[in-house]
Design an enzyme around this catalytic site. Structure first.
Site, PDB file in Angstrom:
ATOM      1  N   TYR A 116      -0.398   5.559  -3.874  1.00  0.00           N
ATOM      2  CA  TYR A 116      -0.416   5.017  -2.516  1.00  0.00           C
ATOM      3  C   TYR A 116       0.163   3.605  -2.569  1.00  0.00           C
ATOM      4  O   TYR A 116      -0.287   2.786  -3.369  1.00  0.00           O
ATOM      5  CB  TYR A 116      -1.841   4.966  -1.932  1.00  0.00           C
ATOM      6  CG  TYR A 116      -1.818   4.342  -0.557  1.00  0.00           C
ATOM      7  CD1 TYR A 116      -1.382   5.076   0.545  1.00  0.00           C
ATOM      8  CD2 TYR A 116      -2.150   3.003  -0.369  1.00  0.00           C
ATOM      9  CE1 TYR A 116      -1.292   4.494   1.800  1.00  0.00           C
ATOM     10  CE2 TYR A 116      -2.065   2.419   0.889  1.00  0.00           C
ATOM     11  CZ  TYR A 116      -1.631   3.173   1.969  1.00  0.00           C
ATOM     12  OH  TYR A 116      -1.532   2.594   3.203  1.00  0.00           O
ATOM     13  N   TYR A 148      -5.252   6.114  11.201  1.00  0.00           N
ATOM     14  CA  TYR A 148      -5.206   7.539  10.883  1.00  0.00           C
ATOM     15  C   TYR A 148      -6.078   8.350  11.832  1.00  0.00           C
ATOM     16  O   TYR A 148      -6.918   9.129  11.401  1.00  0.00           O
ATOM     17  CB  TYR A 148      -5.676   7.788   9.435  1.00  0.00           C
ATOM     18  CG  TYR A 148      -5.011   6.862   8.447  1.00  0.00           C
ATOM     19  CD1 TYR A 148      -3.659   6.999   8.157  1.00  0.00           C
ATOM     20  CD2 TYR A 148      -5.726   5.836   7.842  1.00  0.00           C
ATOM     21  CE1 TYR A 148      -3.033   6.124   7.281  1.00  0.00           C
ATOM     22  CE2 TYR A 148      -5.105   4.962   6.958  1.00  0.00           C
ATOM     23  CZ  TYR A 148      -3.760   5.124   6.683  1.00  0.00           C
ATOM     24  OH  TYR A 148      -3.148   4.258   5.826  1.00  0.00           O
ATOM     25  N   ASP A 173       2.160  -2.491  -8.544  1.00  0.00           N
ATOM     26  CA  ASP A 173       1.489  -2.695  -7.254  1.00  0.00           C
ATOM     27  C   ASP A 173       0.003  -2.916  -7.549  1.00  0.00           C
ATOM     28  O   ASP A 173      -0.742  -1.965  -7.770  1.00  0.00           O
ATOM     29  CB  ASP A 173       1.712  -1.466  -6.370  1.00  0.00           C
ATOM     30  CG  ASP A 173       0.970  -1.562  -5.042  1.00  0.00           C
ATOM     31  OD1 ASP A 173       0.156  -2.499  -4.877  1.00  0.00           O
ATOM     32  OD2 ASP A 173       1.188  -0.693  -4.175  1.00  0.00           O
ATOM     33  N   LYS A 202      -4.641  -7.637  -0.345  1.00  0.00           N
ATOM     34  CA  LYS A 202      -6.058  -7.315  -0.159  1.00  0.00           C
ATOM     35  C   LYS A 202      -7.016  -8.435  -0.587  1.00  0.00           C
ATOM     36  O   LYS A 202      -7.248  -9.350   0.180  1.00  0.00           O
ATOM     37  CB  LYS A 202      -6.360  -5.985  -0.837  1.00  0.00           C
ATOM     38  CG  LYS A 202      -5.706  -4.832  -0.065  1.00  0.00           C
ATOM     39  CD  LYS A 202      -6.251  -3.473  -0.421  1.00  0.00           C
ATOM     40  CE  LYS A 202      -5.775  -2.442   0.584  1.00  0.00           C
ATOM     41  NZ  LYS A 202      -4.979  -1.367   0.037  1.00  0.00           N
TER      42      LYS A 202
HETATM   43  C1  PLP Z   1      -3.664  -1.031   0.590  1.00  0.00           C
HETATM   44  C2  PLP Z   1      -2.545  -0.890  -0.346  1.00  0.00           C
HETATM   45  C3  PLP Z   1      -1.225  -1.185   0.042  1.00  0.00           C
HETATM   46  C4  PLP Z   1      -0.868  -1.578   1.455  1.00  0.00           C
HETATM   47  O1  PLP Z   1      -1.445  -2.783   1.840  1.00  0.00           O
HETATM   48  P1  PLP Z   1      -1.646  -3.118   3.416  1.00  0.00           P
HETATM   49  O2  PLP Z   1      -2.121  -4.512   3.415  1.00  0.00           O
HETATM   50  O3  PLP Z   1      -2.605  -2.126   3.937  1.00  0.00           O
HETATM   51  O4  PLP Z   1      -0.296  -2.972   4.050  1.00  0.00           O
HETATM   52  C5  PLP Z   1      -0.239  -1.063  -0.903  1.00  0.00           C
HETATM   53  N1  PLP Z   1      -0.526  -0.677  -2.152  1.00  0.00           N
HETATM   54  C6  PLP Z   1      -1.768  -0.392  -2.569  1.00  0.00           C
HETATM   55  C7  PLP Z   1      -2.021   0.004  -3.976  1.00  0.00           C
HETATM   56  C8  PLP Z   1      -2.819  -0.479  -1.669  1.00  0.00           C
HETATM   57  O5  PLP Z   1      -4.067  -0.156  -2.064  1.00  0.00           O
END
Ligand code: PLP
Length: 696
Positions: A394, A266, A495, A524
């Site tokens: 997000y 970014y 997610d 993550k």
């Molecule tokens: C960070 C994140 C993503 C994307 O993951 P990347 O490994 O950065 O591609 C998707 N969803 C949520 C909720 C996130 O915090």
């Protein structure tokens, strides 16, 4: 200011003589130098106190220095300390060492014995070296078996992340004593060959052999000529160490190249924000090139729950790298992938039975979307092609995942026409910490009832919305959502890429509501943040429908397959991370972090410009009235020894679970300080010359 750690392949390898000789060589070259013995055993009682034998030798050579921890018994540090009722630990010895680095010139730290000499029942000399991260000078005893000892030491140092600046070879015994059965001629041949072989092996590893010291027959420490001869032999070594990596120029060149050619997240390629060079990390701390260390308040964007350098994870990675680092996953499988899925199925909410391994969070979201689309295709409901997402969400940066992100903070306008158009619903208004208000579900309910025919799935971050606004909503919303999705025939995708693995105080945030999604994404912290890896888990029903459809509808196979799918390195690290988490008191740690954040961040509410303070699990958020100047806030935090990177209107911390109380206090004090400073300086904090305190 340069510091080196002098270590040896063994006890009596010649470290003290080499250190003394180097001090003399430095003195002759006009380079200020001193030596420090972190731990000295075998000290002698004198009228003025304990006298350290190694310091005495350095003095004879004309050098100066001191011992930090001194014990009487001539034995291993852990034993000598214990017998005197003391206990050594790597981090306090390291702290004392760092405080003894001379501001100018060279400081040589001379270890005790070899690398695995114990400091206590858990840590060895090597742990001290790893913590200090000074380049090493390896003194190699030239005797039979020398090459083996030297190479084992180099391997161990490399694994510990300690750079070796060079080696010095020392003949430590008079000719003829090496081995009863070896003739003096044969022995001399062997010792000469050791030098040749060591030089060759060192070259392969980028470690120069700086000196080859013969046996000193008439070793008279009071004879200046003896020390001069030794200093002659060590002159090259001294010059090499004195000029070892011109640190300042290197650092500037690196940052200049970075600014000119590297694109950071970014940010503009032409006008990049400043970046700090990180050279290492341990626990909750990041080490910067200039010697400062920062407490990581971000867990490197949610992922480093165990902090940095966790030995279980490091070892898992090293071991796997030596056996199978990668192999395609089409038609082949391996234990790391299977073991990981076993662990995930044990932990994930019930009903999730089939796991697809992908390589990043965004890709996991893409995979989940494709699963939902293939599911309805296979079920004969081709019209269900859209997704419902929440404002403030997000879900990642690839096109499909982006289409689910908040249209405003997700910059949909930039990509209009290229992004699939999804259906957005207002973010749940009911706060996590207030009683559930069913009215907060009304807009989701209205939308779904009206458009269920075209909706494949609802995608949400359960309970805690992350990068789209750091918002925590009531679990009751998820329960209502689960029930309505079931009623209307819509899939629910959770997610949990940010929330998974304990961050909110539950292993997965879905647990707050007691619901199981049809598809769940994790990433993550899956690998403790050491490797990139994500996983998408689906229910048996989703897997069956996708797999069972007739071929004319494109059914049977799920159509996705990343090159690095199921990467064994990432999978073993993920297994180790899950094991580490489950073996740790993570619930207590997260609860403790939550209580501390609540107590220490709540006072921020009193300052003008702050609109909200909220805490959930190990996430603390201070929301400001208007977007913050990232660079100015970051500078302020760095000046207080904290790594906190705000964005938009939120200033937030989500530390590694292993953070200490003192480190956590540094983070909350930095946030309070910034908010207070911003309140009295028109909204932007001003660093107030306290930089010095962050230096270590
Ligand atoms: C960070 C994140 C993503 C994307 O993951 P990347 O490994 O950065 O591609 C998707 N969803 C949520 C909720 C996130 O915090």
């Amino acid at each position: 200011m340069a510091a080196f750690f002098v270590t040896g392949t063994d006890t009596d390898a010649g470290k003290t003589a080499v250190t003394a000789g180097l001090l003399r060589a430095f003195a002759r070259a006009g380079v200020p130098a001193r030596a420090v013995k972190p731990v000295q055993t075998g000290c002698v009682e004198r009228a003025h106190g304990l006298e350290a034998p190694d310091v005495e030798v350095w003095n004879k050579a004309g050098g100066e220095g001191k011992a930090l921890y001194a014990f009487r018994l001539p034995c291993s540090p852990h034993l000598a300390a214990r017998l005197e009722g003391a206990r050594l630990d790597a981090s306090s010895v390291a702290e004392a060492c760092r405080a003894s680095v001379a501001r100018e010139g060279v400081t040589l730290f001379e270890g005790a014995g070899g690398l695995y000499v114990p400091l206590n029942e858990r840590e060895s000399m090597l742990d001290l070296m790893r913590e200090l991260r000074f380049p090493a000078l390896l003194v190699v005893a030239n005797r039979l078996g020398c090459l083996n000892h030297a190479l084992l030491s180099l391997d161990a140092l490399e694994r510990a992340g300690v750079r070796v600046a060079g080696m010095v070879l020392c003949r430590v015994s008079p000719p003829g004593l090496a081995d009863a059965g070896t003739s003096p001629e044969a022995e001399s041949l062997i010792l000469q060959d050791n030098a040749v072989s060591l030089e060759r092996e060192g070259e392969k590893r980028g470690v120069p052999l700086l000196a080859d010291i013969p046996y000193q027959a008439r070793h008279d420490p009071d004879d200046a000529g003896f020390w001069d001869a030794l200093a002659d032999r060590l002159q090259r070594a001294a010059f090499t160490l004195a000029g070892d990596g011109d640190e300042k120029n290197d650092a500037e060149a690196l940052l200049a190249f970075d600014r000119a050619h590297l694109w950071h997240p970014y940010s503009s390629a032409m006008k990049p924000l400043p970046a700090l060079e990180v050279t290492g990390a341990a626990g909750a701390r990041l080490f910067l090139r200039d010697g400062r260390s920062l407490v990581d308040g971000m867990s490197s964007w949610w992922c480093r729950v165990h902090g940095y350098g966790n030995p279980r994870l490091v070892r898992a990675l090293q071991r796997q790298a030596a056996t199978l680092s990668h192999v395609m996953f089409g038609g082949l499988t391996h234990k790391p992938a299977v073991e990981l899925c076993r662990r995930l199925l044990r932990l994930l909410p019930s009903g999730l039975e089939h796991v697809f391994l992908a390589d990043s969070g965004s890709v996991a979201v893409e995979v989940a979307m494709k699963m939902a689309l293939q599911f309805w295709q296979a079920a004969g409901r081709e019209k269900k092609r859209r997704f419902v997402a929440l404002r403030g969400a997000y879900h990642g940066d690839t096109l499909g995942a982006m289409s689910l992100c908040d249209p405003v903070t997700g910059m949909h306008a930039l990509f209009s026409g290229a992004l699939p158009e999804q259906i957005f619903v207002e973010r749940p208004t009911c706060r996590f910490d207030r009683p559930y208000d069913p009215a907060s579900f009304a807009s989701m309910e209205a939308t779904l009832r009206e458009r269920a025919d075209e909706v494949a799935a609802v995608v949400v971050e359960p309970v805690a919305q992350g990068a789209g606004g750091m918002w925590f909503y009531h679990p009751g919303y998820l329960r209502d959502l689960r029930a309505l999705c079931d009623e209307l025939g819509v899939l629910l995708i959770a997610d949990e890429i940010a929330t998974g693995f304990g961050r909110t105080g539950r292993m997965f945030a879905c647990e707050w509501a007691g619901v199981s999604p049809d598809v769940m994404c994790v990433g993550k912290a899956l690998t403790g943040g050491m490797m990139t890896l994500s996983a998408v888990a689906a229910t048996r029903r989703v897997a069956e429908v996708i797999s069972g459809a007739d071929a004319s509808r494109g059914g049977g196979a799920f159509m996705h397959g990343p090159t690095f799918m199921g990467n064994p390195l990432a999978c073993v690290v993920a297994c180790a991370s899950v094991d580490e988490l489950c073996a740790s008191p993570w619930r207590d740690r997260v609860r403790h972090i939550q209580e501390t954040l609540e107590r220490e961040l709540t006072p921020c509410r009193a300052f003008s410009g702050v609109t909200d303070v909220r805490v959930l699990g190990a996430i603390g958020v201070v929301e400001m009235a208007s977007p913050v100047d990232v660079e100015a806030w970051q500078d302020f935090f760095v000046s207080r020894g904290a790594w906190i990177r705000p964005f938009g209107r939120t200033v937030y911390v989500m530390p590694p679970f292993v953070i200490s109380d003192e480190e956590l206090r540094m983070l909350t004090e930095a946030v309070r300080g910034a908010v207070a400073s911003a309140a009295s300086h028109g909204g932007t904090p001003v660093s107030d010359g306290r930089e010095g305190e962050a230096l270590c």
